[in-house]
Design an enzyme around this catalytic site. Structure first.
Site, PDB file in Angstrom:
ATOM      1  N   HIS A 101       0.839  -1.199   0.000  1.00 31.36           N
ATOM      2  CA  HIS A 101       0.000   0.000   0.000  1.00 31.36           C
ATOM      3  C   HIS A 101       0.873   1.246   0.000  1.00 31.36           C
ATOM      4  CE1 HIS A 101       0.729  -1.088   4.234  1.00 31.36           C
ATOM      5  NE2 HIS A 101       0.737   0.208   4.451  1.00 31.36           N
ATOM      6  N   HIS A 103       0.818   5.274   1.146  1.00 33.66           N
ATOM      7  CA  HIS A 103       0.161   6.308   1.936  1.00 33.66           C
ATOM      8  C   HIS A 103       0.163   7.626   1.156  1.00 33.66           C
ATOM      9  CE1 HIS A 103       0.257   4.279   5.993  1.00 33.66           C
ATOM     10  NE2 HIS A 103       1.212   3.580   5.390  1.00 33.66           N
TER      11      HIS A 103
HETATM   12  P1  5GP Z   1       1.719   0.504   7.506  1.00 39.22           P
HETATM   13  O1  5GP Z   1       1.570  -0.994   7.316  1.00 39.22           O
HETATM   14  O2  5GP Z   1       2.277   1.202   6.297  1.00 39.22           O
HETATM   15  O3  5GP Z   1       2.451   0.871   8.772  1.00 39.22           O
HETATM   16  O4  5GP Z   1       0.298   1.156   7.708  1.00 39.22           O
HETATM   17  C1  5GP Z   1      -0.912   0.495   7.618  1.00 39.22           C
HETATM   18  C2  5GP Z   1      -1.994   1.548   7.725  1.00 39.22           C
HETATM   19  O5  5GP Z   1      -3.237   0.889   7.593  1.00 39.22           O
HETATM   20  C3  5GP Z   1      -2.028   2.294   9.056  1.00 39.22           C
HETATM   21  O6  5GP Z   1      -1.878   3.691   8.823  1.00 39.22           O
HETATM   22  C4  5GP Z   1      -3.394   1.943   9.646  1.00 39.22           C
HETATM   23  O7  5GP Z   1      -4.014   3.025  10.296  1.00 39.22           O
HETATM   24  C5  5GP Z   1      -4.188   1.486   8.435  1.00 39.22           C
HETATM   25  N1  5GP Z   1      -5.161   0.433   8.724  1.00 39.22           N
HETATM   26  C6  5GP Z   1      -4.958  -0.698   9.452  1.00 39.22           C
HETATM   27  N2  5GP Z   1      -6.070  -1.450   9.478  1.00 39.22           N
HETATM   28  C7  5GP Z   1      -6.997  -0.785   8.749  1.00 39.22           C
HETATM   29  C8  5GP Z   1      -8.360  -1.055   8.419  1.00 39.22           C
HETATM   30  O8  5GP Z   1      -8.932  -2.074   8.802  1.00 39.22           O
HETATM   31  N3  5GP Z   1      -9.004  -0.139   7.642  1.00 39.22           N
HETATM   32  C9  5GP Z   1      -8.393   1.017   7.206  1.00 39.22           C
HETATM   33  N4  5GP Z   1      -9.131   1.842   6.457  1.00 39.22           N
HETATM   34  N5  5GP Z   1      -7.113   1.290   7.498  1.00 39.22           N
HETATM   35  C10 5GP Z   1      -6.429   0.418   8.263  1.00 39.22           C
END
Ligand code: 5GP
Ligand code: ZN
Length: 138
Positions: A101, A103
């Site tokens: 993903h 951001h």
């Molecule tokens: P990373 O893996 O890059 O640290 O971030 C994952 C991102 O996914 C985080 O910013 C978190 O807030 C978001 N996130 C985690 N679970 C969910 C979810 O179930 N729904 C949504 N919309 N975002 C999520």
């Protein structure tokens, strides 16, 4: 993480709710549930891959094309002064969801966020590091 237990795959399939803001055949974008600023959006390939390093050329092109479209819409919608586009790849880099993903984070003058602090004070051996990286484009 397996595809069956992946929350982002579940969002793609509609099994977990999300505020979707953009969708095409290959890509989905939705609001981050725990935003850094209002409008913080995640852009993902619909197909499960653990992280960005596992995408092929076509998947990268589709993803990054959508990222630019989403970034423009987010910037307009939130009246942001700037945008951070970022990825956390691997646990050590802060990745918590192991479905690739990107951001898209709207930024505002004086929103109080800081860039990475530079703790690494000694100048590295740039020549050696550059050489090692160049040798690894295989
Ligand atoms: P990373 O893996 O890059 O640290 O971030 C994952 C991102 O996914 C985080 O910013 C978190 O807030 C978001 N996130 C985690 N679970 C969910 C979810 O179930 N729904 C949504 N919309 N975002 C999520
Ligand atoms: Zn997934």
């Amino acid at each position: 993480m397996e595809e069956e237990n992946c929350v982002f795959c579940k969002i793609v399939k509609g099994e977990v709710p999300a505020y979707k803001v953009y969708e095409d055949e290959f890509v989905l974008a939705f609001l981050d549930i725990n935003p850094i600023n209002d409008g913080h959006t995640l852009v993902i390939p619909k197909k499960h891959h653990e992280d960005f390093l596992h995408l092929d050329e076509k998947e990268i092109a589709e993803l990054m094309h959508a990222v630019q479209k989403v970034a423009k819409a987010v910037k307009k919608a939130t009246n942001a002064d700037g945008i951070n586009i970022g990825m956390n790849i691997g646990k050590a880099a802060g990745q918590i969801i192991f479905h690739a993903h990107v951001h898209v984070i709207p930024r505002f003058e004086n929103d109080g966020y800081k860039h990475w602090e530079r703790k690494h004070k000694d100048k590295p051996d740039f020549e050696e590091i550059a050489k090692r990286i160049k040798e690894n484009f295989k």
